[in-house]
Scaffold this motif. Structure first.
Motif, PDB file in Angstrom:
ATOM      1  N   GLY A  43       4.714   1.638   2.913  1.00  0.00           N
ATOM      2  CA  GLY A  43       4.999   2.474   1.611  1.00  0.00           C
ATOM      3  C   GLY A  43       3.990   3.644   1.758  1.00  0.00           C
ATOM      4  O   GLY A  43       2.388   3.447   2.368  1.00  0.00           O
ATOM      5  N   ALA A  44       3.300   4.337   0.557  1.00  0.00           N
ATOM      6  CA  ALA A  44       2.460   5.551   0.506  1.00  0.00           C
ATOM      7  C   ALA A  44       0.477   4.206  -0.105  1.00  0.00           C
ATOM      8  O   ALA A  44      -0.198   4.780   1.019  1.00  0.00           O
ATOM      9  CB  ALA A  44       2.042   5.745  -1.030  1.00  0.00           C
ATOM     10  N   LEU A  46       0.127   0.641   0.798  1.00  0.00           N
ATOM     11  CA  LEU A  46       0.153   0.878   2.044  1.00  0.00           C
ATOM     12  C   LEU A  46      -0.380   0.984   3.124  1.00  0.00           C
ATOM     13  O   LEU A  46      -0.936   1.266   4.235  1.00  0.00           O
ATOM     14  CB  LEU A  46       1.349  -1.011   3.648  1.00  0.00           C
ATOM     15  N   GLY A  47       0.017   2.439   3.306  1.00  0.00           N
ATOM     16  CA  GLY A  47      -0.221   3.420   4.214  1.00  0.00           C
ATOM     17  C   GLY A  47      -1.428   3.589   4.245  1.00  0.00           C
ATOM     18  O   GLY A  47      -2.502   4.029   5.348  1.00  0.00           O
ATOM     19  N   THR A  48      -2.718   4.363   3.507  1.00  0.00           N
ATOM     20  CA  THR A  48      -3.286   4.516   2.573  1.00  0.00           C
ATOM     21  C   THR A  48      -4.125   3.349   2.783  1.00  0.00           C
ATOM     22  O   THR A  48      -5.770   4.225   3.796  1.00  0.00           O
ATOM     23  CB  THR A  48      -3.198   4.908   1.376  1.00  0.00           C
ATOM     24  N   MET A  49      -3.733   2.202   2.736  1.00  0.00           N
ATOM     25  CA  MET A  49      -4.759   1.155   2.845  1.00  0.00           C
ATOM     26  C   MET A  49      -4.976   1.064   4.844  1.00  0.00           C
ATOM     27  O   MET A  49      -5.994   0.944   5.455  1.00  0.00           O
ATOM     28  CB  MET A  49      -4.225   0.270   2.617  1.00  0.00           C
ATOM     29  N   THR A  50      -3.949   0.686   5.201  1.00  0.00           N
ATOM     30  CA  THR A  50      -3.826   0.792   6.203  1.00  0.00           C
ATOM     31  C   THR A  50      -4.770   1.653   7.207  1.00  0.00           C
ATOM     32  O   THR A  50      -5.950   1.670   8.161  1.00  0.00           O
ATOM     33  CB  THR A  50      -2.360   0.684   7.124  1.00  0.00           C
ATOM     34  N   ARG A 259       6.604  12.952   2.261  1.00  0.00           N
ATOM     35  CA  ARG A 259       5.332  13.468   0.698  1.00  0.00           C
ATOM     36  C   ARG A 259       5.313  12.304   1.313  1.00  0.00           C
ATOM     37  O   ARG A 259       3.518  11.868   0.698  1.00  0.00           O
ATOM     38  CB  ARG A 259       6.408  13.331  -0.077  1.00  0.00           C
ATOM     39  N   THR A 260       5.138  10.968   1.585  1.00  0.00           N
ATOM     40  CA  THR A 260       4.095   9.910   1.966  1.00  0.00           C
ATOM     41  C   THR A 260       3.257  10.379   2.356  1.00  0.00           C
ATOM     42  O   THR A 260       2.051   9.541   2.520  1.00  0.00           O
ATOM     43  CB  THR A 260       5.427   8.620   2.238  1.00  0.00           C
ATOM     44  N   THR A 261       3.933  10.409   3.850  1.00  0.00           N
ATOM     45  CA  THR A 261       2.749  10.478   5.175  1.00  0.00           C
ATOM     46  C   THR A 261       1.495  12.067   4.508  1.00  0.00           C
ATOM     47  O   THR A 261      -0.249  11.384   3.970  1.00  0.00           O
ATOM     48  CB  THR A 261       3.208  11.785   5.857  1.00  0.00           C
ATOM     49  N   ARG A 262       1.945  12.639   3.397  1.00  0.00           N
ATOM     50  CA  ARG A 262       0.588  13.683   2.861  1.00  0.00           C
ATOM     51  C   ARG A 262      -0.133  12.311   1.966  1.00  0.00           C
ATOM     52  O   ARG A 262      -1.383  13.040   1.707  1.00  0.00           O
ATOM     53  CB  ARG A 262       1.147  14.846   2.211  1.00  0.00           C
TER      54      ARG A 262
END
Length: 492
Positions: A43-44, A46-50, A259-262
């Motif tokens: 998800g957005a 968890l992805g941003t944090m990692t 969208r999540t990637t961006r």
């Protein structure tokens, strides 16, 4: 209670908790996709944090502080300009990378499918593994220097203990373990950076010191960038290297949609650059003002040990350890997956998912313990600054990956021969020019001629493939080419 005792207790608790979180992720690993890209369900948040935790590494919190301590504002053209441009480029092209990698579990697999060629896949995987092996050793040295400076352990002993811990949980949990441990580590490391920033600013103010006395504040050039040509070269090297860092790209492949990637790359890049890089520049310059006798990679831990006080120093140092761990596990995960799936399975023509997972895990363990053993052995010899050491790996990635990856995504005419030629030519030209520069034969940074030669090799190789296809077209009856007209048959 002394700082050494407090710090040792905190680190022991931290290691145990991280190890538990990582090992519990093993229960979520059922397929190769789970191990490589977290099942493409990141998800957005968890992805941003990692992503941010991976960016904030030993290179950042120890290497950049050590370099800023001596270079001052000259660090801006040396690294920050390139890092910022590379992150921006990656954000702008994240959607295209995600679309190209919808069915891929690694960057080499993406390239292999793009060019429909297993040689491209194996060659790119080999380049990444070699570059990341160097990068991982730099990270291990950072944690060794940090703990040796603060609690008096031998560098080789620290490398062995810390290396064993992150190898174990990465081996068992793959991307699942890496992402979840990164989330916890990010909170700790950002708090440590901001806490240290407040401590430095307060110390300068309380001691009546002047920020204008900091190193290099009157010039943007100095240290390894004495002229604008070298500044451009280093900026280009860092920018291209960051844009094609496989541990960043691996998180793009782990997101469920564009969208999540961006969101992940946009927020992650902003937090990384403004909430971490900028404070670190201030911290490095401030330490040089407060205590001019402290210098190099040991500047930050030495400052905390001397001026932080027991509680603040222990908490800040624990955060710095988490910064190192949050990147070493990502580097190891990438090397294990790429060597196991993209090299071994491709060469042995293994398509079974269970075997691919097995090879990825075996490779992760083998490469991890080999890196720890190598770093332990090399710890008995002096090395250059961590930032300089890691820059070799970043430059190698830029030389071998940027052109086949991004030119291949943007130019439909790129072919497999062009991709392989650009990788080989890029790496060879970089090594030759850096050897010449080290002997002061040339002043130009190797990445500039490397990029030019890699692009030329891509165009030439692609042109060669098209000429061969055109020469075979009449023989193969390619659509659009006239076939021989059959002779009329006599009527009965």
């Amino acid at each position: 209670m002394s700082l050494q005792t407090t710090f040792t207790i905190l680190i022991a608790i931290y290691f145990v908790l991280i190890l538990i979180v990582g090992l519990r992720s093993n229960k979520k690993i059922n397929t190769s996709s789970d191990y490589s890209v977290a099942g493409r369900n990141m998800g957005a948040v968890l992805g941003t944090m990692t992503f941010t935790a991976t960016y904030v590494s030993a290179l950042t919190v120890i290497g950049l502080v050590g370099s800023a301590n001596g270079m001052g504002l000259a660090l801006v053209p040396y690294t920050f300009v390139g890092l910022g441009c590379g992150l921006l480029f990656l954000v702008l092209l994240s959607g295209r990378v995600h679309a190209a990698g919808r069915t891929s579990e690694s960057v080499p697999e993406l390239l292999g499918k793009r060019y429909d060629n297993s040689t491209v896949r194996v060659t790119s995987a080999g380049t990444i593994v070699i570059a990341y092996f160097v990068y991982l050793i730099a990270q291990l040295f950072a944690v060794g220097i940090l703990l040796a400076t603060t609690i008096g352990f031998e560098v080789w002993a620290v490398i062995l203990v810390v290396g064993t811990i992150f190898v174990l949980y990465t081996l068992m949990g793959g991307m699942q373990a890496v992402a979840r441990t990164d989330a916890y580590q990010l909170v700790v490391l950002v708090a440590a950076v901001l806490l240290t920033l407040v401590l430095v600013i307060a110390k300068v103010s309380d001691d009546g010191l002047n920020w204008s006395d900091g190193p290099g504040l009157s010039q943007f050039l100095g240290g390894p960038v004495p002229n604008w040509m070298l500044a451009f070269g280093w900026g280009l090297s860092w920018g291209l290297g960051v844009a094609c860092m496989p541990n960043y790209l691996q998180r793009i492949l782990s997101c469920p949609d564009a969208r999540t990637t961006r969101l992940v790359l946009g927020w992650g890049s902003a937090i990384s650059f403004w909430l971490v890089n900028t404070p670190i520049l201030v911290i490095g310059i401030g330490i040089a003002i407060i205590d001019p006798d402290i210098a190099g990679d040991s500047a930050l831990p030495s400052f905390l040990l001397t001026h932080g006080g027991t509680v603040i120093a222990a908490l800040a140092l624990t955060g710095l350890i988490s910064a190192v761990m949050s990147t070493t596990d990502s580097l190891l995960h990438v090397m294990g997956v790429y060597f196991g799936r993209d090299i071994l399975c491709t060469l042995r023509q293994i398509n079974d998912d269970a075997k691919a997972l097995k090879f990825a895990r075996m490779s992760t363990g083998a490469i991890g313990f080999l890196a720890v053993a190598t770093a332990t052995y090399m710890s008995f010899s002096p090395l250059p600054l961590i930032l300089t050491f890691a820059s070799y790996a970043v430059s190698l990635l830029a030389a071998g990956l940027f052109v086949p990856l991004f030119i291949g995504l943007l130019w439909r005419g790129a072919t497999k021969s062009g991709a392989v030629a650009s990788m080989v030519v890029g790496v060879v030209v970089l090594i030759v020019f850096e050897l010449l520069r080290s002997r002061e034969v040339v002043e130009l940074h190797g990445i500039v001629p490397t990029l030019v030669c890699a692009v030329i090799a891509m165009v030439a190789g692609s042109w060669w493939d098209r000429r061969r296809e055109e020469s075979k077209a009449p023989e193969l009856g390619v659509p659009g080419m006239p076939d021989a007209v059959p002779s009329p048959q006599p009527q009965p």
